[in-house]
Enzyme design. Structure first.
Site, PDB file in Angstrom:
ATOM      1  N   ILE A 154       9.603   3.345 -47.099  1.00 23.61           N
ATOM      2  CA  ILE A 154       9.840   2.112 -46.333  1.00 23.61           C
ATOM      3  C   ILE A 154       9.449   0.887 -47.159  1.00 23.61           C
ATOM      4  O   ILE A 154      10.211  -0.084 -47.247  1.00 23.61           O
ATOM      5  CB  ILE A 154       9.062   2.154 -44.995  1.00 23.61           C
ATOM      6  CG1 ILE A 154       9.610   3.280 -44.112  1.00 23.61           C
ATOM      7  CG2 ILE A 154       9.138   0.811 -44.279  1.00 23.61           C
ATOM      8  CD1 ILE A 154       8.759   3.600 -42.891  1.00 23.61           C
ATOM      9  N   CYS A 202       1.637   1.418 -45.624  1.00 25.73           N
ATOM     10  CA  CYS A 202       0.928   2.636 -46.027  1.00 25.73           C
ATOM     11  C   CYS A 202       0.586   3.436 -44.768  1.00 25.73           C
ATOM     12  O   CYS A 202       0.585   2.900 -43.662  1.00 25.73           O
ATOM     13  CB  CYS A 202      -0.325   2.285 -46.814  1.00 25.73           C
ATOM     14  SG  CYS A 202      -1.470   1.226 -45.932  1.00 25.73           S
ATOM     15  N   SER A 230       3.498  -0.467 -39.574  1.00 26.68           N
ATOM     16  CA  SER A 230       3.134   0.875 -40.041  1.00 26.68           C
ATOM     17  C   SER A 230       2.361   1.661 -38.970  1.00 26.68           C
ATOM     18  O   SER A 230       2.932   2.511 -38.294  1.00 26.68           O
ATOM     19  CB  SER A 230       2.341   0.750 -41.339  1.00 26.68           C
ATOM     20  OG  SER A 230       2.650   1.809 -42.172  1.00 26.68           O
ATOM     21  N   ARG A 231       1.085   1.392 -38.839  1.00 31.70           N
ATOM     22  CA  ARG A 231       0.282   1.992 -37.773  1.00 31.70           C
ATOM     23  C   ARG A 231      -0.777   0.982 -37.349  1.00 31.70           C
ATOM     24  O   ARG A 231      -1.369   0.303 -38.198  1.00 31.70           O
ATOM     25  CB  ARG A 231      -0.416   3.283 -38.238  1.00 31.70           C
ATOM     26  CG  ARG A 231       0.488   4.517 -38.316  1.00 31.70           C
ATOM     27  CD  ARG A 231       0.963   4.985 -36.932  1.00 31.70           C
ATOM     28  NE  ARG A 231       1.819   6.149 -37.000  1.00 31.70           N
ATOM     29  CZ  ARG A 231       3.146   6.135 -37.089  1.00 31.70           C
ATOM     30  NH1 ARG A 231       3.775   4.974 -37.102  1.00 31.70           N
ATOM     31  NH2 ARG A 231       3.833   7.251 -37.126  1.00 31.70           N
ATOM     32  N   GLU A 260      -1.974   1.335 -28.707  1.00 28.56           N
ATOM     33  CA  GLU A 260      -0.625   1.278 -28.128  1.00 28.56           C
ATOM     34  C   GLU A 260      -0.297   2.452 -27.215  1.00 28.56           C
ATOM     35  O   GLU A 260       0.611   2.359 -26.386  1.00 28.56           O
ATOM     36  CB  GLU A 260       0.430   1.193 -29.236  1.00 28.56           C
ATOM     37  CG  GLU A 260       0.588   2.481 -30.045  1.00 28.56           C
ATOM     38  CD  GLU A 260       1.678   2.376 -31.113  1.00 28.56           C
ATOM     39  OE1 GLU A 260       1.674   1.403 -31.880  1.00 28.56           O
ATOM     40  OE2 GLU A 260       2.521   3.293 -31.170  1.00 28.56           O
ATOM     41  N   HIS A 292       6.765  -0.766 -30.946  1.00 26.22           N
ATOM     42  CA  HIS A 292       7.023   0.387 -31.822  1.00 26.22           C
ATOM     43  C   HIS A 292       8.522   0.751 -31.802  1.00 26.22           C
ATOM     44  O   HIS A 292       8.899   1.872 -31.486  1.00 26.22           O
ATOM     45  CB  HIS A 292       6.169   1.599 -31.409  1.00 26.22           C
ATOM     46  CG  HIS A 292       5.873   2.509 -32.565  1.00 26.22           C
ATOM     47  ND1 HIS A 292       4.633   3.060 -32.801  1.00 26.22           N
ATOM     48  CD2 HIS A 292       6.670   2.968 -33.574  1.00 26.22           C
ATOM     49  CE1 HIS A 292       4.679   3.817 -33.877  1.00 26.22           C
ATOM     50  NE2 HIS A 292       5.911   3.771 -34.373  1.00 26.22           N
TER      51      HIS A 292
HETATM   52  P1  NAI Z   1       5.625   7.189 -47.588  1.00 24.70           P
HETATM   53  O1  NAI Z   1       4.719   8.368 -47.564  1.00 24.70           O
HETATM   54  O2  NAI Z   1       6.970   7.304 -48.230  1.00 24.70           O
HETATM   55  O3  NAI Z   1       4.866   5.972 -48.310  1.00 24.70           O
HETATM   56  C1  NAI Z   1       3.552   5.597 -48.033  1.00 24.70           C
HETATM   57  C2  NAI Z   1       2.991   4.950 -49.296  1.00 24.70           C
HETATM   58  O4  NAI Z   1       1.704   4.426 -48.994  1.00 24.70           O
HETATM   59  C3  NAI Z   1       2.816   5.948 -50.456  1.00 24.70           C
HETATM   60  O5  NAI Z   1       3.477   5.483 -51.620  1.00 24.70           O
HETATM   61  C4  NAI Z   1       1.308   5.994 -50.650  1.00 24.70           C
HETATM   62  O6  NAI Z   1       0.920   6.153 -52.017  1.00 24.70           O
HETATM   63  C5  NAI Z   1       0.897   4.614 -50.137  1.00 24.70           C
HETATM   64  N1  NAI Z   1      -0.515   4.521 -49.811  1.00 24.70           N
HETATM   65  C6  NAI Z   1      -1.346   5.484 -49.339  1.00 24.70           C
HETATM   66  N2  NAI Z   1      -2.586   4.982 -49.201  1.00 24.70           N
HETATM   67  C7  NAI Z   1      -2.528   3.677 -49.604  1.00 24.70           C
HETATM   68  C8  NAI Z   1      -3.498   2.647 -49.692  1.00 24.70           C
HETATM   69  N3  NAI Z   1      -4.773   2.854 -49.373  1.00 24.70           N
HETATM   70  N4  NAI Z   1      -3.104   1.437 -50.131  1.00 24.70           N
HETATM   71  C9  NAI Z   1      -1.802   1.211 -50.496  1.00 24.70           C
HETATM   72  N5  NAI Z   1      -0.843   2.168 -50.442  1.00 24.70           N
HETATM   73  C10 NAI Z   1      -1.213   3.385 -49.990  1.00 24.70           C
HETATM   74  O7  NAI Z   1       5.743   6.706 -46.093  1.00 24.70           O
HETATM   75  P2  NAI Z   1       6.899   5.801 -45.441  1.00 24.70           P
HETATM   76  O8  NAI Z   1       8.016   6.673 -44.992  1.00 24.70           O
HETATM   77  O9  NAI Z   1       7.186   4.664 -46.333  1.00 24.70           O
HETATM   78  O10 NAI Z   1       6.174   5.290 -44.126  1.00 24.70           O
HETATM   79  C11 NAI Z   1       5.043   4.415 -44.198  1.00 24.70           C
HETATM   80  C12 NAI Z   1       4.408   4.343 -42.833  1.00 24.70           C
HETATM   81  O11 NAI Z   1       5.297   3.668 -41.942  1.00 24.70           O
HETATM   82  C13 NAI Z   1       4.180   5.712 -42.156  1.00 24.70           C
HETATM   83  O12 NAI Z   1       2.949   6.271 -42.564  1.00 24.70           O
HETATM   84  C14 NAI Z   1       4.161   5.366 -40.706  1.00 24.70           C
HETATM   85  O13 NAI Z   1       2.824   5.126 -40.324  1.00 24.70           O
HETATM   86  C15 NAI Z   1       4.948   4.057 -40.620  1.00 24.70           C
HETATM   87  N6  NAI Z   1       6.179   4.198 -39.840  1.00 24.70           N
HETATM   88  C16 NAI Z   1       6.396   3.322 -38.807  1.00 24.70           C
HETATM   89  C17 NAI Z   1       7.553   3.417 -38.034  1.00 24.70           C
HETATM   90  C18 NAI Z   1       7.833   2.449 -36.916  1.00 24.70           C
HETATM   91  O14 NAI Z   1       8.771   2.681 -36.130  1.00 24.70           O
HETATM   92  N7  NAI Z   1       7.094   1.361 -36.768  1.00 24.70           N
HETATM   93  C19 NAI Z   1       8.553   4.453 -38.290  1.00 24.70           C
HETATM   94  C20 NAI Z   1       8.262   5.286 -39.451  1.00 24.70           C
HETATM   95  C21 NAI Z   1       7.096   5.159 -40.164  1.00 24.70           C
END
Ligand code: NAI
Length: 327
Positions: A154, A202, A230-231, A260, A292
């Site tokens: 993302i 993240c 994100s969360r 939430e 969300h």
């Molecule tokens: P992903 O796993 O592809 O990427 C997450 C990135 O965060 C990774 O590159 C990781 O190295 C990095 N990361 C981990 N710890 C970190 C830190 N302390 N500081 C900086 N970067 C850090 O995950 P993706 O698919 O990009 O999703 C990200 C988040 O988006 C998910 O964990 C989820 O919580 C949230 N999300 C929200 C949605 C919504 O509808 N609002 C829907 C889908 C996901």
């Protein structure tokens, strides 16, 4: 397999019904999975959960006694599941690691543009026949510095869009080696000190809980725009409210909120809000909250249903390498 789908909504049932073959028998249950509702899983082989289903040790114990052997998450994040407890109980957990990173990245941009150009206020004014512009002044995104925390699927999609706007994009991600062309890796402190907009991408882990707190906000520029799709737990909400009150945070866009689970995905329009912190957030004119919904596109719902069903198929067939297991 007999699958109990918790927190089920008609809009997603449609996608599951369309794709489901006769192999699995789905029961679409509206209640959220909690200690009180876990016994509904009795007699099912698998349960299918979403972001606010709470799968902690007591729930896992009930699931184990009920004969559940698979928790199929129909989302990417798994911070709501006690993974080691599931493992100890012999229950596999799978997820949908990627459905539409573009959906979330594009919603993030929607929040930024709406906040910057005050679209939420302008919409109401025009409906009241009020065409005054006081209070609607925005800024050009072109040339601004955007700080992205987390450059996975993302975050990377979001970075590409912001580069398209002509922004300078700087990124903090301790685990990523290659970034989208045109963005720059920086440390967290530099990102906090020098960004005009900060967007969180993240996952929520013990390390990232309240990543944005009083101390880190103090490092940011006055008038900062903060976006969290994100969360909720990434942000210390009372600290953010204090910074909104002093004007240090100039704009806040949230699609997620730490508490939430008791609010989002339900129509509570006839009820008094019980969460005073959330109620306070709603009073600020420079705050936009969506419930969300960043993931909520046709493409994402299709993909969620497709991958979840493929995970369950592969689990039943014993094709372990084809399951998106969380380990
Ligand atoms: P992903 O796993 O592809 O990427 C997450 C990135 O965060 C990774 O590159 C990781 O190295 C990095 N990361 C981990 N710890 C970190 C830190 N302390 N500081 C900086 N970067 C850090 O995950 P993706 O698919 O990009 O999703 C990200 C988040 O988006 C998910 O964990 C989820 O919580 C949230 N999300 C929200 C949605 C919504 O509808 N609002 C829907 C889908 C996901």
């Amino acid at each position: 397999m007999k699958v109990a789908m918790f927190s089920s909504k008609p809009y997603e049932e449609r996608y599951f019904r369309r794709l489901a073959n006769n192999r699995h028998q789905f029961s679409y249950l509206q209640p959220r999975l909690t200690h009180e509702t876990a016994m509904l899983a009795n007699g099912f082989d698998a349960i299918c959960c979403f972001v606010n289903d709470k799968v902690d040790i007591p729930v896992i114990s009930t699931l184990q006694q009920s004969g559940v052997s698979l928790i199929a998450l129909r989302c990417a994040g798994f911070n709501n599941i006690d993974i080691s407890a599931a493992k100890n109980a012999g229950i596999s957990v799978c997820r949908v690691p990627e459905y539409s990173p573009h959906a979330v990245a594009e919603h993030t941009v929607a929040l930024i543009l709406s906040l910057n150009r005050h679209v939420h206020r302008a919409y109401n004014r025009v409906r009241e026949n009020d065409y005054s512009l006081d209070g609607l002044l925005g800024f050009d995104l072109y040339g601004k510095t955007v700080g992205v925390i987390g450059a996975g699927r993302i975050g990377s999609a979001f970075i590409r869009i912001m580069i398209g706007f002509g922004c300078h994009v700087q990124v903090f991600d301790p685990a990523v080696s290659s970034l989208p062309r045109g963005s720059e890796a920086v440390n967290l402190e530099t990102l906090l000190r020098t960004s005009d907009i900060i967007s969180l991408h993240c996952p929520l882990t013990p390390d990232t809980w309240h990543l944005i707190n009083t101390e880190r906000l103090a490092l940011t520029r006055r008038g900062i725009m903060l976006i969290n799709t994100s969360r909720g737990g990434l942000v210390d909400t009372p600290a953010v409210i204090d910074a909104l009150k002093t004007g240090h945070i100039g704009y806040l866009g949230l699609d997620v909120y730490e508490e939430e689970a008791d609010l989002f995905f339900e129509d509570l329009s006839n009820m008094p809000i019980q969460d005073d912190v959330f109620a306070r957030l709603l009073t600020f004119p420079n705050v936009i909250i969506t419930g969300h919904q960043a993931f909520f596109t046709h493409e994402a719902l299709s993909s969620i249903a497709e991958v979840t069903l493929a995970n369950i198929d592969a689990f039943e067939d014993g094709r372990t390498k084809d399951i998106h297991l969380v380990e």
